[in-house]
Design a protein around this motif. Structure first.
Motif, PDB file in Angstrom:
ATOM      1  N   GLY A 101     -43.401  52.766  -9.390  1.00 26.71           N
ATOM      2  CA  GLY A 101     -43.882  54.143  -9.377  1.00 26.71           C
ATOM      3  C   GLY A 101     -45.373  54.273  -9.148  1.00 26.71           C
ATOM      4  N   LEU A 102     -46.078  53.136  -9.146  1.00 25.30           N
ATOM      5  CA  LEU A 102     -47.534  53.154  -8.955  1.00 25.30           C
ATOM      6  C   LEU A 102     -47.880  52.701  -7.542  1.00 25.30           C
ATOM      7  N   SER A 103     -48.706  53.455  -6.871  1.00 23.18           N
ATOM      8  CA  SER A 103     -49.203  53.047  -5.565  1.00 23.18           C
ATOM      9  C   SER A 103     -50.635  52.551  -5.651  1.00 23.18           C
ATOM     10  N   LEU A 104     -51.241  52.648  -6.817  1.00 24.51           N
ATOM     11  CA  LEU A 104     -52.607  52.193  -7.028  1.00 24.51           C
ATOM     12  C   LEU A 104     -52.727  51.706  -8.473  1.00 24.51           C
ATOM     13  N   GLY A 105     -53.100  50.442  -8.633  1.00 25.28           N
ATOM     14  CA  GLY A 105     -53.283  49.887  -9.967  1.00 25.28           C
ATOM     15  C   GLY A 105     -52.073  49.186 -10.522  1.00 25.28           C
ATOM     16  N   GLU A 106     -51.021  48.996  -9.701  1.00 26.37           N
ATOM     17  CA  GLU A 106     -49.815  48.326 -10.205  1.00 26.37           C
ATOM     18  C   GLU A 106     -50.092  46.879 -10.589  1.00 26.37           C
ATOM     19  N   ASP A 107     -51.067  46.258  -9.932  1.00 28.50           N
ATOM     20  CA  ASP A 107     -51.434  44.885 -10.286  1.00 28.50           C
ATOM     21  C   ASP A 107     -52.242  44.848 -11.582  1.00 28.50           C
ATOM     22  N   ILE A 108     -53.207  45.752 -11.727  1.00 26.75           N
ATOM     23  CA  ILE A 108     -54.013  45.801 -12.952  1.00 26.75           C
ATOM     24  C   ILE A 108     -53.130  46.075 -14.159  1.00 26.75           C
ATOM     25  N   ASP A 109     -52.122  46.915 -13.984  1.00 26.16           N
ATOM     26  CA  ASP A 109     -51.165  47.195 -15.058  1.00 26.16           C
ATOM     27  C   ASP A 109     -50.552  45.898 -15.588  1.00 26.16           C
ATOM     28  N   VAL A 110     -50.145  45.016 -14.694  1.00 28.86           N
ATOM     29  CA  VAL A 110     -49.548  43.740 -15.106  1.00 28.86           C
ATOM     30  C   VAL A 110     -50.581  42.863 -15.796  1.00 28.86           C
ATOM     31  N   TRP A 111     -51.802  42.784 -15.255  1.00 26.31           N
ATOM     32  CA  TRP A 111     -52.825  41.908 -15.867  1.00 26.31           C
ATOM     33  C   TRP A 111     -53.175  42.391 -17.280  1.00 26.31           C
ATOM     34  N   LEU A 112     -53.268  43.692 -17.466  1.00 22.56           N
ATOM     35  CA  LEU A 112     -53.605  44.216 -18.796  1.00 22.56           C
ATOM     36  C   LEU A 112     -52.488  43.932 -19.787  1.00 22.56           C
ATOM     37  N   ARG A 113     -51.252  44.204 -19.391  1.00 23.29           N
ATOM     38  CA  ARG A 113     -50.127  43.980 -20.312  1.00 23.29           C
ATOM     39  C   ARG A 113     -49.937  42.485 -20.581  1.00 23.29           C
ATOM     40  N   ALA A 114     -50.148  41.659 -19.562  1.00 20.14           N
ATOM     41  CA  ALA A 114     -50.025  40.213 -19.764  1.00 20.14           C
ATOM     42  C   ALA A 114     -51.119  39.692 -20.687  1.00 20.14           C
ATOM     43  N   SER A 115     -52.306  40.254 -20.608  1.00 19.59           N
ATOM     44  CA  SER A 115     -53.393  39.825 -21.494  1.00 19.59           C
ATOM     45  C   SER A 115     -53.120  40.236 -22.938  1.00 19.59           C
ATOM     46  N   LEU A 116     -52.479  41.373 -23.133  1.00 18.01           N
ATOM     47  CA  LEU A 116     -52.066  41.759 -24.480  1.00 18.01           C
ATOM     48  C   LEU A 116     -50.937  40.858 -24.976  1.00 18.01           C
ATOM     49  N   PHE A 117     -50.066  40.462 -24.096  1.00 24.16           N
ATOM     50  CA  PHE A 117     -48.921  39.636 -24.453  1.00 24.16           C
ATOM     51  C   PHE A 117     -49.335  38.191 -24.764  1.00 24.16           C
ATOM     52  N   PHE A 118     -50.117  37.588 -23.880  1.00 24.44           N
ATOM     53  CA  PHE A 118     -50.484  36.186 -24.026  1.00 24.44           C
ATOM     54  C   PHE A 118     -51.752  35.974 -24.853  1.00 24.44           C
ATOM     55  N   GLY A 119     -52.610  36.963 -24.910  1.00 25.40           N
ATOM     56  CA  GLY A 119     -53.947  36.750 -25.448  1.00 25.40           C
ATOM     57  C   GLY A 119     -54.903  36.390 -24.324  1.00 25.40           C
ATOM     58  N   ASP A 120     -56.147  36.111 -24.681  1.00 25.99           N
ATOM     59  CA  ASP A 120     -57.183  35.848 -23.694  1.00 25.99           C
ATOM     60  C   ASP A 120     -56.809  34.678 -22.784  1.00 25.99           C
ATOM     61  N   GLY A 121     -57.097  34.844 -21.509  1.00 23.75           N
ATOM     62  CA  GLY A 121     -56.776  33.815 -20.533  1.00 23.75           C
ATOM     63  C   GLY A 121     -57.979  32.977 -20.168  1.00 23.75           C
ATOM     64  N   VAL A 122     -57.889  32.371 -18.994  1.00 27.64           N
ATOM     65  CA  VAL A 122     -58.943  31.496 -18.473  1.00 27.64           C
ATOM     66  C   VAL A 122     -59.325  31.990 -17.091  1.00 27.64           C
ATOM     67  N   TYR A 123     -60.612  31.830 -16.750  1.00 22.35           N
ATOM     68  CA  TYR A 123     -61.094  32.242 -15.432  1.00 22.35           C
ATOM     69  C   TYR A 123     -61.746  31.053 -14.751  1.00 22.35           C
ATOM     70  N   ILE A 124     -61.237  30.690 -13.568  1.00 20.79           N
ATOM     71  CA  ILE A 124     -61.808  29.610 -12.774  1.00 20.79           C
ATOM     72  C   ILE A 124     -62.951  30.176 -11.934  1.00 20.79           C
ATOM     73  N   GLN A 125     -64.126  29.591 -12.085  1.00 16.28           N
ATOM     74  CA  GLN A 125     -65.321  30.131 -11.428  1.00 16.28           C
ATOM     75  C   GLN A 125     -65.424  29.740  -9.960  1.00 16.28           C
ATOM     76  N   ASN A 126     -64.735  28.695  -9.553  1.00 19.16           N
ATOM     77  CA  ASN A 126     -64.804  28.267  -8.158  1.00 19.16           C
ATOM     78  C   ASN A 126     -64.207  29.319  -7.230  1.00 19.16           C
ATOM     79  N   THR A 127     -64.798  29.483  -6.069  1.00 14.45           N
ATOM     80  CA  THR A 127     -64.289  30.423  -5.066  1.00 14.45           C
ATOM     81  C   THR A 127     -63.197  29.735  -4.265  1.00 14.45           C
ATOM     82  N   LEU A 128     -61.954  29.998  -4.646  1.00 10.81           N
ATOM     83  CA  LEU A 128     -60.810  29.288  -4.087  1.00 10.81           C
ATOM     84  C   LEU A 128     -59.833  30.197  -3.357  1.00 10.81           C
ATOM     85  N   VAL A 129     -60.113  31.505  -3.318  1.00 11.82           N
ATOM     86  CA  VAL A 129     -59.182  32.461  -2.710  1.00 11.82           C
ATOM     87  C   VAL A 129     -59.948  33.338  -1.723  1.00 11.82           C
ATOM     88  N   TYR A 130     -59.426  33.420  -0.516  1.00 12.44           N
ATOM     89  CA  TYR A 130     -59.990  34.311   0.494  1.00 12.44           C
ATOM     90  C   TYR A 130     -59.262  35.640   0.456  1.00 12.44           C
TER      91      TYR A 130
END
Length: 314
Positions: A165-194
């Protein structure tokens, strides 16, 4: 270890680049699932012709990227889900670095990676940090980007996936709910994605109705309670993040007159302590519509809000 989900809709120009970047990974324990969402440019034929059984190709009528990703997740066999959009691509060490982070942090459930629209690192050495108190940081940078995020599959076993039902922010919705579910995650600082920006039809460039954005969903009272599990984020901390994120995100929707009533309601739900910002949002809709069509005015207003969030409401 990884199930890689690639939704495909009219990206024939880019799909081979994306798949090749997976096949060129130094880490080989993965499956590739391409979900063709009713393409009209023959992209799915390229997948069949050049990759055969190296890729699991699923065909469906056009139902949108969220449905395509959810279909791919349902077919996934591995415990980690990695997402890759068809016009993006990975550094050859992307999965290797993610797998190292997993082995060194066995209890985490969500991993993000730095991305860029220009170039990737030539000879990266793994660098990462923990997103401690994620929702205190996320107002400045939500960190996660679809082609640069990996999740444990059990999140989707317990919660709804991407919201069709979301055309904008559907990805952020998952990241926010997953962060509440799993707790704090990890962030890789290397630029590995174009991050490919060649496509003129990016969803972020469209004029959206606010009801199809994440904002109304995020404002629902049950959002936090339905997602919270292992995160140490309290409800008050989450509401602080939510209110500030909504205020920072709201102004583009003034470009569409159909949003007027709903936006008025949303602004009325923001606590009074944010009155230096909400008071501005309560000016006549037509006037703000003109203001927020001026790039310099938008830049000034964003900096105005950031000042309050960094120094007054910190």
């Amino acid at each position: 270890m990884f199930s890689i989900i690639i939704p495909l809709y009219d990206k024939a120009t880019f799909i081979r680049r994306a798949i090749d970047s997976v096949l060129n990974q130094s880490f080989k324990d993965y499956e590739i699932i391409v979900v063709n969402d009713g393409s009209t440019d023959g992209g799915e034929e390229l997948v069949e012709k050049f990759y055969g059984n190296k890729v699991k190709l699923i065909q469906q009528t056009n139902q949108g990227v969220s449905v395509a990703r959810n279909v791919g997740i349902a077919e996934a066999k591995n415990p980690w889900i990695a997402f890759l959009d068809a016009d993006d691509y990975w550094h050859p060490k992307y999965l290797e670095f993610v797998s190292k982070v997993v082995s060194e942090n066995p209890n985490i459930g969500i991993i993000g990676t730095h991305y860029d629209a220009r170039e990737l690192e030539v000879d990266p050495k793994l660098q990462y940090f923990h997103l401690d108190n994620y929702f205190r940081q996320a107002i400045r940078n939500t960190r996660f980007f679809t082609s640069a995020t990996v999740l444990r599959k059990n999140f989707f076993d317990n919660h709804a996936g991407f919201d069709p039902g979301l055309s904008l922010g559907e990805d952020i919705d998952v990241w926010l709910r997953a962060s509440l579910f799993f707790g704090d995650g990890v962030y890789i600082q290397n630029t590995l994605v174009y991050y490919g920006q060649e496509d003129d039809y990016r969803a972020t460039q469209k004029n959206h109705h606010i009801n199809n954005s994440l904002i109304p969903k995020l404002m629902q009272a049950e959002y936090y309670g339905a997602a919270i599990k292992d995160s140490e984020c309290t409800e008050s901390e989450f509401l602080r993040f939510r209110n500030q994120w909504v205020l920072l995100t709201l102004f583009p929707f003034f470009q569409k007159t159909e949003n007027k009533e709903q936006m008025g309601y949303i602004i009325s739900q923001i606590p009074n302590k944010y009155f230096p910002i909400t008071a501005f949002y309560k000016l006549p809709f037509e006037m703000l519509s003109m203001v927020f069509n001026a790039p310099l005015a938008v830049k000034f207003f964003r900096n105005y809000m950031k000042f309050f969030f960094r120094y007054i409401y910190k």
